[in-house]
Write an enzyme that holds these catalytic residues in place. Structure first.
Site, mmCIF file in Angstrom:
data_model
loop_
_atom_site.group_PDB
_atom_site.id
_atom_site.type_symbol
_atom_site.label_atom_id
_atom_site.label_comp_id
_atom_site.label_asym_id
_atom_site.label_seq_id
_atom_site.Cartn_x
_atom_site.Cartn_y
_atom_site.Cartn_z
ATOM 1 N N TRP A 74 0.840 -1.205 0.000
ATOM 2 C CA TRP A 74 0.000 0.000 0.000
ATOM 3 C C TRP A 74 0.875 1.254 0.000
ATOM 4 O O TRP A 74 0.543 2.247 -0.657
ATOM 5 C CB TRP A 74 -0.904 0.010 1.230
ATOM 6 C CG TRP A 74 -1.761 1.231 1.366
ATOM 7 C CD1 TRP A 74 -3.026 1.411 0.892
ATOM 8 C CD2 TRP A 74 -1.423 2.460 2.038
ATOM 9 N NE1 TRP A 74 -3.497 2.665 1.203
ATOM 10 C CE2 TRP A 74 -2.529 3.340 1.911
ATOM 11 C CE3 TRP A 74 -0.295 2.915 2.716
ATOM 12 C CZ2 TRP A 74 -2.534 4.625 2.456
ATOM 13 C CZ3 TRP A 74 -0.298 4.197 3.243
ATOM 14 C CH2 TRP A 74 -1.402 5.028 3.113
ATOM 15 N N HIS A 75 1.995 1.211 0.693
ATOM 16 C CA HIS A 75 2.856 2.384 0.797
ATOM 17 C C HIS A 75 3.567 2.706 -0.503
ATOM 18 O O HIS A 75 3.904 3.871 -0.743
ATOM 19 C CB HIS A 75 3.894 2.184 1.911
ATOM 20 C CG HIS A 75 3.337 2.416 3.280
ATOM 21 N ND1 HIS A 75 2.608 1.477 3.959
ATOM 22 C CD2 HIS A 75 3.396 3.506 4.091
ATOM 23 C CE1 HIS A 75 2.251 1.956 5.136
ATOM 24 N NE2 HIS A 75 2.705 3.186 5.244
ATOM 25 N N GLY A 76 3.822 1.722 -1.333
ATOM 26 C CA GLY A 76 4.524 2.035 -2.569
ATOM 27 C C GLY A 76 4.777 0.812 -3.418
ATOM 28 O O GLY A 76 4.834 -0.323 -2.927
ATOM 29 N N PHE A 109 2.221 8.519 -1.207
ATOM 30 C CA PHE A 109 1.447 7.289 -1.103
ATOM 31 C C PHE A 109 -0.019 7.523 -1.412
ATOM 32 O O PHE A 109 -0.781 6.590 -1.479
ATOM 33 C CB PHE A 109 1.582 6.685 0.299
ATOM 34 C CG PHE A 109 3.028 6.542 0.736
ATOM 35 C CD1 PHE A 109 3.957 6.012 -0.126
ATOM 36 C CD2 PHE A 109 3.443 6.956 1.989
ATOM 37 C CE1 PHE A 109 5.287 5.893 0.247
ATOM 38 C CE2 PHE A 109 4.761 6.832 2.379
ATOM 39 C CZ PHE A 109 5.686 6.301 1.514
#
Length: 489
Positions: free
Chosen positions: A321-323, A489
């Protein structure tokens, strides 16, 4: 538009003033227009993506209200797929292409893959998850389907928390938006104090620490050994101050407008275990994954092994989800492994405590656990901060292979972007942060203590705080506002 930009310092007072002047029935329409303008200052065209997500989840929720059984599940699945498809195209298509190219090369297969070069929409992961959370809540019957499209659109786009959270739940934010709001001095005052604290964290601390960390990490082959150790420790506080600062400014701005957002951080670096750390760090995202992924996977209801597997899946998904990088995936998986290992080793730890007659309630034992937790979490931040999976291991190799402890004492640290005065100021401000977190941990509300003092003292503290932030904030060349880390993000 950044919170720490001169544009926002004009935009927010204007929005607030007009918000409290216009009739009640127009307030939410005004906030909706202001929120879309706030987002469109970055890229006007990408506001259409947010509108698409809003329309899909709004329509899906209304359809689920009128259907039952399998059709409700179909509508929910369609809404989830459509939103995640948009998120995939703009955030993960390039990553998927690179993975396919790597796999095809290893299998000696030639593939003509299209090139993806999309500009990542700011905040897309945040507002997508917020909208999906609402739709799932409607499906479960935990909240009502909002009939007013414009009010729901404001829930998705509410500008204080739009681009970096906290990821709000409909049971909190949507219900507040339906209530009439009048100006309250005490609420606005507390909101202003929250914003001051957030600006201190971001402009004075996070942006100052960033100078040192960026200098070392961008030339890690030169700054090996203890330079990297210090930079890695400082990055833990940089990302904390940066993201916590954004969340506090968002909470303060929303509170001035009569809205209370959920808290996103509770002194996380005072945690005695990695599991406790994640109960206190990015609380809105952690609780989102718990409610909408971990529990549906079975949670802790199917035995220890399944519980740890579910936890590993959740934290790997959190990393993704962050990257769209393997380094983020490793960072998430590593934090999941920490917690699984902590649970598996718990009987051994309990036995050691009993044999050694240790007192878990003692300050010394708590400090030891806090130190160990910080070291584990800080090690995982290397993968988060590095630009690539390969670079992460190069940084770790440089960190352990170069022996230069003298740089801690000979003034060499003052040659890494911060001179001696700025370095010492950073240390003092970190002490202020630690004191504030200790007070928070012990349940001492500093704002209440301040408000119990005489008027002249309160005014002096506020004036001093504003002057301190203006004088010692890192404004960049030409007073360019530095972006927030979580904007990517």
């Amino acid at each position: 538009m950044l919170f720490n930009s001169s544009e926002f310092l004009i935009f927010f007072p204007f929005v607030t003033l007009l918000y409290y002047v216009i009739p009640q029935k127009l307030k939410n329409y005004w906030l909706l227009a202001a929120s879309y303008y706030f987002y469109m200052c970055w890229n006007a065209r990408y506001a259409l993506l947010m509108l698409f997500s809003t329309a899909v989840t709004y329509t899906g929720a209304r359809c689920m209200e009128k259907t039952a059984g399998g059709w409700r599940r179909f509508v929910l699945a369609a809404g989830i797929v459509l939103n995640l498809a948009v998120l995939f195209v703009f955030k993960y298509s390039g990553f998927a292409r690179d993975v396919l190219a790597w796999l095809s090369a290893r299998m000696h297969i030639q593939l003509q893959l299209p090139a993806f070069d999309f500009l990542l929409p700011v905040g897309i992961s945040f507002y997508t998850f917020q909208a999906l959370g609402y739709m799932i809540d409607v499906y479960r019957g935990d909240t009502y389907p909002e009939k007013n499209f414009f009010q729901y659109a404001l829930f998705v786009s509410f500008f204080p928390q739009l681009v970096a959270g906290p990821i709000e739940r409909s049971k909190n934010l949507l219900k507040q938006l339906a209530v009439s709001v009048r100006f309250q001095y005490d609420r606005a005052r507390d909101g202003f104090l929250l914003m001051l604290w957030g600006y201190f964290l971001k402009i004075v601390l996070a942006d100052r620490i960033a100078i040192f960390v960026d200098t070392v990490y961008e030339d890690y082959m030169t700054y090996g050994g203890w330079y990297l150790v210090i930079a890695t420790v400082l990055f833990a506080f940089q990302i904390y101050c940066d993201f916590y600062g954004y969340s506090v400014i968002a909470m303060g701005a929303a509170q001035i407008l009569g809205i209370r957002l959920m808290e996103n951080f509770r002194a996380p670096y005072l945690s005695a275990s990695v599991a406790e750390f994640w109960r206190n760090w990015h609380i809105s995202l952690t609780s989102w994954f718990r409610d909408y992924l971990y529990i549906p996977l079975g949670g802790s209801r199917r035995g220890s092994m399944r519980k740890n597997l579910n936890r590993l899946i959740v934290f790997t998904a959190s990393g993704l989800w962050h990257g769209a990088k393997f380094s983020f995936v490793v960072w998430g998986a590593l934090n999941g492994l920490y917690q699984a290992a902590g649970e598996l080793l718990k009987p051994l730890r309990d036995r050691a405590v009993k044999i050694l007659h240790l007192n878990r309630a003692s300050l010394g034992h708590r400090l030891l656990c806090m130190t160990g937790t910080f070291l584990l979490v800080d090690f995982s931040w290397i993968f988060f901060r590095a630009n690539s999976f390969y670079k992460s291991f190069e940084i770790i190799r440089q960190m352990v292979s170069v022996k230069n402890p003298w740089v801690l004492f000979d003034g060499s640290l003052y040659q890494c972007g911060l001179d001696m005065k700025n370095f010492h100021l950073m240390i003092v401000c970190l002490g202020v942060l630690l004191l504030a977190d200790v007070c928070r941990y012990k349940g001492i509300r500093i704002r209440e203590v301040l408000m119990s003092q005489d008027v002249w003292f309160r005014c002096a503290v506020v004036v001093f705080s504003v002057c301190f932030i203006l004088a010692f904030g890192i404004w960049g060349p030409g007073y360019d506002a530095a972006g927030f880390i979580y904007f990517q993000f």
